[in-house]
Design a protein around this motif. Structure first.
Motif, PDB file in Angstrom:
ATOM      1  N   GLN A 266     -13.201   0.697  -0.315  1.00 43.22           N
ATOM      2  CA  GLN A 266     -13.444  -0.727  -0.108  1.00 43.22           C
ATOM      3  C   GLN A 266     -12.495  -1.591  -0.933  1.00 43.22           C
ATOM      4  OE1 GLN A 266     -17.554  -1.920  -0.180  1.00 43.22           O
ATOM      5  NE2 GLN A 266     -18.266   0.079   0.526  1.00 43.22           N
ATOM      6  N   GLU A 267     -11.691  -0.941  -1.745  1.00 42.84           N
ATOM      7  CA  GLU A 267     -10.664  -1.625  -2.528  1.00 42.84           C
ATOM      8  C   GLU A 267      -9.313  -1.025  -2.176  1.00 42.84           C
ATOM      9  OE1 GLU A 267     -11.028  -4.190  -4.551  1.00 42.84           O
ATOM     10  OE2 GLU A 267     -13.205  -4.270  -4.282  1.00 42.84           O
ATOM     11  N   PRO A 268      -8.226  -1.822  -2.211  1.00 41.84           N
ATOM     12  CA  PRO A 268      -6.897  -1.273  -1.877  1.00 41.84           C
ATOM     13  C   PRO A 268      -6.497  -0.180  -2.859  1.00 41.84           C
ATOM     14  CG  PRO A 268      -6.859  -3.680  -1.949  1.00 41.84           C
ATOM     15  CD  PRO A 268      -8.162  -3.254  -2.524  1.00 41.84           C
ATOM     16  N   ILE A 269      -5.912   0.883  -2.334  1.00 40.58           N
ATOM     17  CA  ILE A 269      -5.392   1.923  -3.229  1.00 40.58           C
ATOM     18  C   ILE A 269      -3.924   1.627  -3.580  1.00 40.58           C
ATOM     19  CG2 ILE A 269      -6.993   3.696  -2.425  1.00 40.58           C
ATOM     20  CD1 ILE A 269      -4.829   4.782  -0.602  1.00 40.58           C
ATOM     21  N   LYS A 270      -3.311   0.700  -2.832  1.00 43.96           N
ATOM     22  CA  LYS A 270      -1.942   0.280  -3.154  1.00 43.96           C
ATOM     23  C   LYS A 270      -1.717  -1.105  -2.543  1.00 43.96           C
ATOM     24  CE  LYS A 270       2.805   1.983  -3.219  1.00 43.96           C
ATOM     25  NZ  LYS A 270       2.862   2.062  -4.685  1.00 43.96           N
ATOM     26  N   THR A 271      -0.895  -1.921  -3.221  1.00 43.38           N
ATOM     27  CA  THR A 271      -0.606  -3.275  -2.745  1.00 43.38           C
ATOM     28  C   THR A 271       0.887  -3.555  -2.842  1.00 43.38           C
ATOM     29  OG1 THR A 271      -2.760  -4.087  -3.480  1.00 43.38           O
ATOM     30  CG2 THR A 271      -1.066  -5.729  -3.069  1.00 43.38           C
ATOM     31  N   PHE A 272       1.452  -4.094  -1.748  1.00 40.07           N
ATOM     32  CA  PHE A 272       2.831  -4.603  -1.770  1.00 40.07           C
ATOM     33  C   PHE A 272       2.736  -6.127  -1.725  1.00 40.07           C
ATOM     34  CE2 PHE A 272       3.187  -0.426   0.275  1.00 40.07           C
ATOM     35  CZ  PHE A 272       4.159   0.169  -0.525  1.00 40.07           C
ATOM     36  N   SER A 273       3.174  -6.758  -2.802  1.00 35.63           N
ATOM     37  CA  SER A 273       3.000  -8.221  -2.903  1.00 35.63           C
ATOM     38  C   SER A 273       4.298  -8.958  -3.210  1.00 35.63           C
ATOM     39  CB  SER A 273       1.960  -8.544  -3.978  1.00 35.63           C
ATOM     40  OG  SER A 273       2.355  -7.983  -5.208  1.00 35.63           O
ATOM     41  N   ARG A 274       5.457  -8.287  -3.053  1.00 33.91           N
ATOM     42  CA  ARG A 274       6.725  -8.943  -3.397  1.00 33.91           C
ATOM     43  C   ARG A 274       7.304  -9.701  -2.208  1.00 33.91           C
ATOM     44  NH1 ARG A 274       9.897  -4.712  -7.423  1.00 33.91           N
ATOM     45  NH2 ARG A 274       8.162  -4.405  -8.884  1.00 33.91           N
TER      46      ARG A 274
ATOM     47  N   ASP B 224       6.473   7.633  11.797  1.00 36.18           N
ATOM     48  CA  ASP B 224       5.699   8.765  12.314  1.00 36.18           C
ATOM     49  C   ASP B 224       5.286   9.772  11.249  1.00 36.18           C
ATOM     50  OD1 ASP B 224       5.741   7.739  14.794  1.00 36.18           O
ATOM     51  OD2 ASP B 224       7.293   9.058  15.605  1.00 36.18           O
ATOM     52  N   ASP B 225       6.059   9.872  10.168  1.00 41.49           N
ATOM     53  CA  ASP B 225       5.709  10.828   9.106  1.00 41.49           C
ATOM     54  C   ASP B 225       4.800  10.211   8.047  1.00 41.49           C
ATOM     55  OD1 ASP B 225       7.470   9.119   7.904  1.00 41.49           O
ATOM     56  OD2 ASP B 225       9.001  10.638   7.470  1.00 41.49           O
ATOM     57  N   GLY B 226       4.501   8.917   8.160  1.00 40.11           N
ATOM     58  CA  GLY B 226       3.595   8.257   7.223  1.00 40.11           C
ATOM     59  C   GLY B 226       4.189   7.981   5.853  1.00 40.11           C
ATOM     60  N   ARG B 227       5.519   8.142   5.681  1.00 41.53           N
ATOM     61  CA  ARG B 227       6.130   7.970   4.355  1.00 41.53           C
ATOM     62  C   ARG B 227       6.764   6.603   4.160  1.00 41.53           C
ATOM     63  NH1 ARG B 227       9.876  13.158   3.715  1.00 41.53           N
ATOM     64  NH2 ARG B 227      10.304  12.144   1.708  1.00 41.53           N
ATOM     65  N   LEU B 228       7.121   5.922   5.258  1.00 45.48           N
ATOM     66  CA  LEU B 228       7.769   4.623   5.154  1.00 45.48           C
ATOM     67  C   LEU B 228       6.978   3.566   5.922  1.00 45.48           C
ATOM     68  CD1 LEU B 228      11.554   5.486   5.708  1.00 45.48           C
ATOM     69  CD2 LEU B 228      10.373   5.159   3.530  1.00 45.48           C
ATOM     70  N   LEU B 229       7.115   2.312   5.438  1.00 41.31           N
ATOM     71  CA  LEU B 229       6.541   1.150   6.113  1.00 41.31           C
ATOM     72  C   LEU B 229       7.642   0.140   6.360  1.00 41.31           C
ATOM     73  CD1 LEU B 229       3.235   0.290   4.186  1.00 41.31           C
ATOM     74  CD2 LEU B 229       3.403   0.634   6.647  1.00 41.31           C
ATOM     75  N   VAL B 230       7.554  -0.560   7.498  1.00 39.93           N
ATOM     76  CA  VAL B 230       8.472  -1.667   7.744  1.00 39.93           C
ATOM     77  C   VAL B 230       7.639  -2.909   8.041  1.00 39.93           C
ATOM     78  CG1 VAL B 230       8.712  -1.169  10.212  1.00 39.93           C
ATOM     79  CG2 VAL B 230      10.517  -2.421   9.009  1.00 39.93           C
TER      80      VAL B 230
ATOM     81  N   CYS C 186      11.746  -5.892   5.895  1.00 39.30           N
ATOM     82  CA  CYS C 186      11.657  -5.156   4.639  1.00 39.30           C
ATOM     83  C   CYS C 186      11.211  -3.725   4.902  1.00 39.30           C
ATOM     84  CB  CYS C 186      10.670  -5.872   3.713  1.00 39.30           C
ATOM     85  SG  CYS C 186      10.577  -5.172   2.080  1.00 39.30           S
ATOM     86  N   LEU C 187      11.929  -2.752   4.337  1.00 40.93           N
ATOM     87  CA  LEU C 187      11.564  -1.338   4.437  1.00 40.93           C
ATOM     88  C   LEU C 187      10.939  -0.900   3.119  1.00 40.93           C
ATOM     89  CD1 LEU C 187      11.787   1.225   6.285  1.00 40.93           C
ATOM     90  CD2 LEU C 187      13.886   1.770   5.032  1.00 40.93           C
ATOM     91  N   LEU C 188       9.742  -0.304   3.177  1.00 41.42           N
ATOM     92  CA  LEU C 188       8.985   0.038   1.979  1.00 41.42           C
ATOM     93  C   LEU C 188       8.699   1.529   1.933  1.00 41.42           C
ATOM     94  CD1 LEU C 188       6.363  -2.818   2.384  1.00 41.42           C
ATOM     95  CD2 LEU C 188       8.236  -2.825   0.727  1.00 41.42           C
ATOM     96  N   ASP C 189       8.785   2.078   0.730  1.00 40.79           N
ATOM     97  CA  ASP C 189       8.383   3.469   0.505  1.00 40.79           C
ATOM     98  C   ASP C 189       6.912   3.461   0.112  1.00 40.79           C
ATOM     99  OD1 ASP C 189       7.988   6.074  -0.173  1.00 40.79           O
ATOM    100  OD2 ASP C 189       9.511   6.161  -1.738  1.00 40.79           O
ATOM    101  N   VAL C 190       6.086   4.226   0.840  1.00 35.45           N
ATOM    102  CA  VAL C 190       4.645   4.224   0.576  1.00 35.45           C
ATOM    103  C   VAL C 190       4.346   4.653  -0.856  1.00 35.45           C
ATOM    104  CG1 VAL C 190       2.446   5.309   1.235  1.00 35.45           C
ATOM    105  CG2 VAL C 190       4.053   4.582   2.999  1.00 35.45           C
ATOM    106  N   GLY C 191       5.184   5.508  -1.396  1.00 36.98           N
ATOM    107  CA  GLY C 191       4.951   5.985  -2.768  1.00 36.98           C
ATOM    108  C   GLY C 191       5.578   5.125  -3.846  1.00 36.98           C
TER     109      GLY C 191
END
Length: 491
Positions: free
Chosen positions: A41-49, A61-67, A76-81
């Motif tokens: 119920q709480e975020p486990i990670k936040t991108f706020s920049r 498709d591999d779940g490792r990157l976000l756009v 913006c391309l983001l690394d989930v980790g």
């Protein structure tokens, strides 16, 4: 289970599940992207920049990157980790609402309010090709999972365009008829679904964009679309606060969810057990399917082998063996069950059936005797129709002369005469049976009278024999000793 309500900082414009375990999902709202676990119920990670609003965060498709797109026109391309953006793609001049990965994982497409769609190369962070065919905002899009060069965009100019990265212009244009809010491709790549206005429309891409079906089940603008993992269910969310679920075989609505406010986005987990809906008031609604209860008792027990059942069947007992017989379970007859439940009339009906009356009349008489013992025989005989009275009288007239049945059936005949005497003359069938009963009883009385006469004659003869025997005994007394002389006399 009760749905989980999570409050975000602004309207939720995009929800996307990771295709890879543990199937977290990214929520884009205001200037932040939150990543939630399926049950957190709480975020486990936040991108706020993000300096301004973020839009459309989508997993690879591999779940490792976000756009994600942004209000300032950047992609913006983001690394989930990680925390900092991996790449920034600059080229749009207006807010970017649509972003996604092509299925080769190394290219990104984007669509913006500057009416353009751009294809980007991830390794070099450069623009590959730009398309400017729409004449209004580009607000939705998706990529083909079958062909790595194909992606689709939908625009407020009422059109859906299909692009091929190998060509300099679109290869297909579909007129939706309303500003297009959402598009998706079926996994096979052959069918395209578009949503806009109150309509959800399904198109056949392989037939040049032929319209297959037009659905009008919402009464406000449809904002988002989603497919389940098998492709058998299509979901649509709308500003009318409803999520409709359609069967993709009949395109009929098979279920509907109602929410508190207008819906902007929705997503279904890869295993179809979680549905997440984002609303205009910034509330995230998470519904989980109830898990199936698996108890040890519910598991199918292993059956014994065939030889277990057959063991000992062929054993022959020896002379010194003591055989214990298994008690045979006694099954109650129908009339016994009715007698036990005190249903007198039905119990009598059960023994008046032809097979019982003809082959085992003793059963019928026994039930009558039991009813008489209980004092319910009269009520069981009363209230019967012509056919049933005829059946009773036939049985009594036929069996009353049998000595073993006479004591009971005389009582039954007396009760029948007493009960149905008022209706004599109304039915020729019943009257005929009463006459037969009268004849049978009259004949039996005649026989009884004749038998009594014979019995009286026999008593006289027996008395005569006794007197003659006494006289013979008196004549043969001598010297105080009585001789018994046996004589053969014929009378």
């Amino acid at each position: 289970p009760t749905p989980v309500q999570i409050k975000e900082f602004g309207a939720v414009n995009k929800i996307d599940f990771s295709p890879a375990p543990p199937y977290n999902y990214a929520v884009t709202a205001s200037s932040r992207i939150h990543i939630y676990g399926r049950y957190s119920q709480e975020p486990i990670k936040t991108f706020s920049r993000f300096r301004e609003a973020a839009y459309g965060a989508t997993y690879r498709d591999d779940g490792r990157l976000l756009v994600a797109g942004s209000e300032d026109g950047g992609v913006c391309l983001l690394d989930v980790g990680g925390k900092a953006p991996l790449r920034q793609f600059v080229g749009h001049t207006k807010p970017v609402h649509v972003v996604g990965f092509l299925s080769d994982k190394y290219r990104i497409f984007s669509g913006a309010d500057d009416y353009s769609s751009i294809l980007w190369d991830i390794p070099s962070a450069t623009k590959i090709i730009s398309y400017s065919e729409h004449i209004d905002y580009v607000r939705c899009g998706c990529a083909s999972k079958v062909n790595a060069d194909v992606f689709i965009t939908g625009s407020y100019d009422h059109t859906v365009k299909l692009f091929d990265a190998r060509t300099k212009s679109s290869v297909m244009t579909i007129e939706h008829g309303h500003p297009v809010e959402s598009v998706l491709l079926f996994p096979s790549g052959g069918l395209l679904v578009s949503a806009g206005g109150r309509y959800v429309k399904v198109w056949d891409v392989l037939k040049g964009g032929q319209l297959l079906v037009s659905l009008k089940n919402h009464h406000k603008t449809v904002t988002c679309l989603c497919l389940n993992s098998s492709g058998q269910r299509l979901l649509s969310g709308s500003l009318d606060r409803h999520v409709k679920i359609y069967s993709t075989t009949s395109y009929k609505v098979v279920h509907s969810f109602n929410y508190a406010t207008s819906i902007l986005s929705l997503a279904l987990s890869p295993q179809d057990e979680t549905i997440v809906v984002g609303m205009t008031n910034g509330v995230l609604n998470v519904k989980h399917r109830k898990p199936e209860e698996k108890s040890e008792n519910s598991q199918k027990k292993r059956q014994p082998a065939y030889r277990t059942y057959m063991k000992g069947r062929t054993y022959m007992p020896k002379q010194e063996d003591f055989c214990v017989s298994k008690p045979v379970r006694r099954v109650l007859r129908k009339y016994d069950k009715l007698l036990r439940s005190f249903q007198s009339s039905k119990a009598l009906d059960a023994v008046l059936e032809p097979p019982i009356m003809l082959h085992t009349p003793e059963v019928t008489v026994a039930v009558m005797q039991e009813l008489h013992r209980r004092g319910t025989l009269r009520s069981a005989l009363a209230g019967r129709d012509e056919k049933q009275v005829n059946l009773l009288l036939t049985f009594v007239a036929r069996r009353v002369i049998e000595p073993r049945f006479t004591p009971v059936l005389v009582i039954v005949a007396d009760m029948l005469t007493d009960i149905y005497h008022p209706v004599v003359g109304q039915s020729s069938v019943v009257d005929k049976q009463f006459l037969k009963l009268k004849e049978a009883v009259a004949k039996e009385i005649d026989y009884q009278e004749e038998l009594l006469e014979v019995l009286g004659m026999m008593d006289t003869l027996f008395a005569t024999f006794t007197k003659k025997t006494d006289m013979c005994l008196e004549e043969n007394k001598s010297n105080g000793v009585t001789e018994i002389i046996q004589t053969n006399r014929s009378y």
